[in-house]
Design an enzyme around this catalytic site. Structure first.
Site, mmCIF file in Angstrom:
data_model
loop_
_atom_site.group_PDB
_atom_site.id
_atom_site.type_symbol
_atom_site.label_atom_id
_atom_site.label_comp_id
_atom_site.label_asym_id
_atom_site.label_seq_id
_atom_site.Cartn_x
_atom_site.Cartn_y
_atom_site.Cartn_z
ATOM 1 N N CYS A 175 0.800 -1.232 0.000
ATOM 2 C CA CYS A 175 0.000 0.000 0.000
ATOM 3 C C CYS A 175 0.835 1.286 0.000
ATOM 4 O O CYS A 175 0.296 2.374 -0.126
ATOM 5 C CB CYS A 175 -0.957 0.014 1.199
ATOM 6 S SG CYS A 175 -0.151 0.210 2.799
ATOM 7 N N CYS A 208 -1.864 -1.621 6.469
ATOM 8 C CA CYS A 208 -2.505 -2.854 5.991
ATOM 9 C C CYS A 208 -2.018 -4.111 6.700
ATOM 10 O O CYS A 208 -2.549 -5.192 6.472
ATOM 11 C CB CYS A 208 -2.337 -2.994 4.484
ATOM 12 S SG CYS A 208 -0.653 -3.380 3.951
ATOM 13 N N CYS A 265 28.597 49.950 -5.811
ATOM 14 C CA CYS A 265 28.066 49.917 -4.450
ATOM 15 C C CYS A 265 27.406 51.264 -4.140
ATOM 16 O O CYS A 265 28.034 52.311 -4.290
ATOM 17 C CB CYS A 265 29.178 49.643 -3.454
ATOM 18 S SG CYS A 265 28.653 49.731 -1.732
ATOM 19 N N ASP A 297 7.116 29.891 -8.431
ATOM 20 C CA ASP A 297 6.937 30.196 -9.849
ATOM 21 C C ASP A 297 7.438 31.592 -10.212
ATOM 22 O O ASP A 297 7.342 32.016 -11.351
ATOM 23 C CB ASP A 297 5.483 30.019 -10.268
ATOM 24 C CG ASP A 297 4.525 30.948 -9.531
ATOM 25 O OD1 ASP A 297 4.932 31.526 -8.513
ATOM 26 O OD2 ASP A 297 3.371 31.090 -9.974
ATOM 27 N N GLU A 298 7.980 32.323 -9.260
ATOM 28 C CA GLU A 298 8.582 33.644 -9.504
ATOM 29 C C GLU A 298 10.089 33.466 -9.694
ATOM 30 O O GLU A 298 10.683 32.497 -9.225
ATOM 31 C CB GLU A 298 8.337 34.567 -8.305
ATOM 32 C CG GLU A 298 6.892 34.777 -7.954
ATOM 33 C CD GLU A 298 6.250 35.889 -8.752
ATOM 34 O OE1 GLU A 298 6.985 36.746 -9.269
ATOM 35 O OE2 GLU A 298 5.020 35.886 -8.852
ATOM 36 N N CYS A 352 29.158 44.214 -1.355
ATOM 37 C CA CYS A 352 30.335 44.987 -1.750
ATOM 38 C C CYS A 352 31.605 44.301 -1.255
ATOM 39 O O CYS A 352 31.681 43.873 -0.105
ATOM 40 C CB CYS A 352 30.239 46.395 -1.175
ATOM 41 S SG CYS A 352 31.676 47.421 -1.559
ATOM 42 N N CYS A 377 33.169 47.382 1.512
ATOM 43 C CA CYS A 377 32.488 47.730 2.769
ATOM 44 C C CYS A 377 31.475 46.691 3.228
ATOM 45 O O CYS A 377 30.879 46.827 4.288
ATOM 46 C CB CYS A 377 31.808 49.096 2.641
ATOM 47 S SG CYS A 377 30.357 49.099 1.566
#
Length: 105
Positions: free
Chosen positions: A7, A23, A65, A84-85, A93, A96
């Site tokens: 199963c 089962c 930067c 989905d995006e 940087c 810094c």
């Protein structure tokens, strides 16, 4: 972890056999096969290797930067919206360590 051939439910061990929780199908345990299984305990004990130096393992690119006018930055992609995006590109940087997103400008 073993799954039932009948199963597909998850099985539990009892007295040297696997027993299906749904089962009741029984299957003999195989010591060799079980030795190859990765347990959650083994995953927790695995060694974590960290690169030495923060962002130095990231690729670099030409990017201005907004904080110090340096023209080189590390970059990486991260999924922060729905699957989905498209991913968002982040920059750090090399001088810094100011962090910004590609769409921040």
């Amino acid at each position: 972890m073993e799954f039932c051939d009948e199963c597909g439910s998850m099985m539990q061990t009892e007295d040297g056999v696997w027993i299906c929780t749904q089962c009741g199908f029984e299957q003999a345990r195989d010591a060799e096969q079980e030795a190859e299984m990765v347990t959650t305990q083994a995953q927790e004990e695995s060694e974590i290797i960290e690169s030495g130096g923060g962002t130095s393992g990231l690729p670099t690119t030409s990017a201005d930067c907004p904080s110090c006018d340096n023209d080189e930055a590390y970059w990486y992609m991260q999924q922060i919206r729905a699957a989905d995006e498209s991913e968002t590109r982040f920059f750090v940087c090399t001088e810094c360590e100011h962090k910004w997103r590609e769409d921040d400008h």
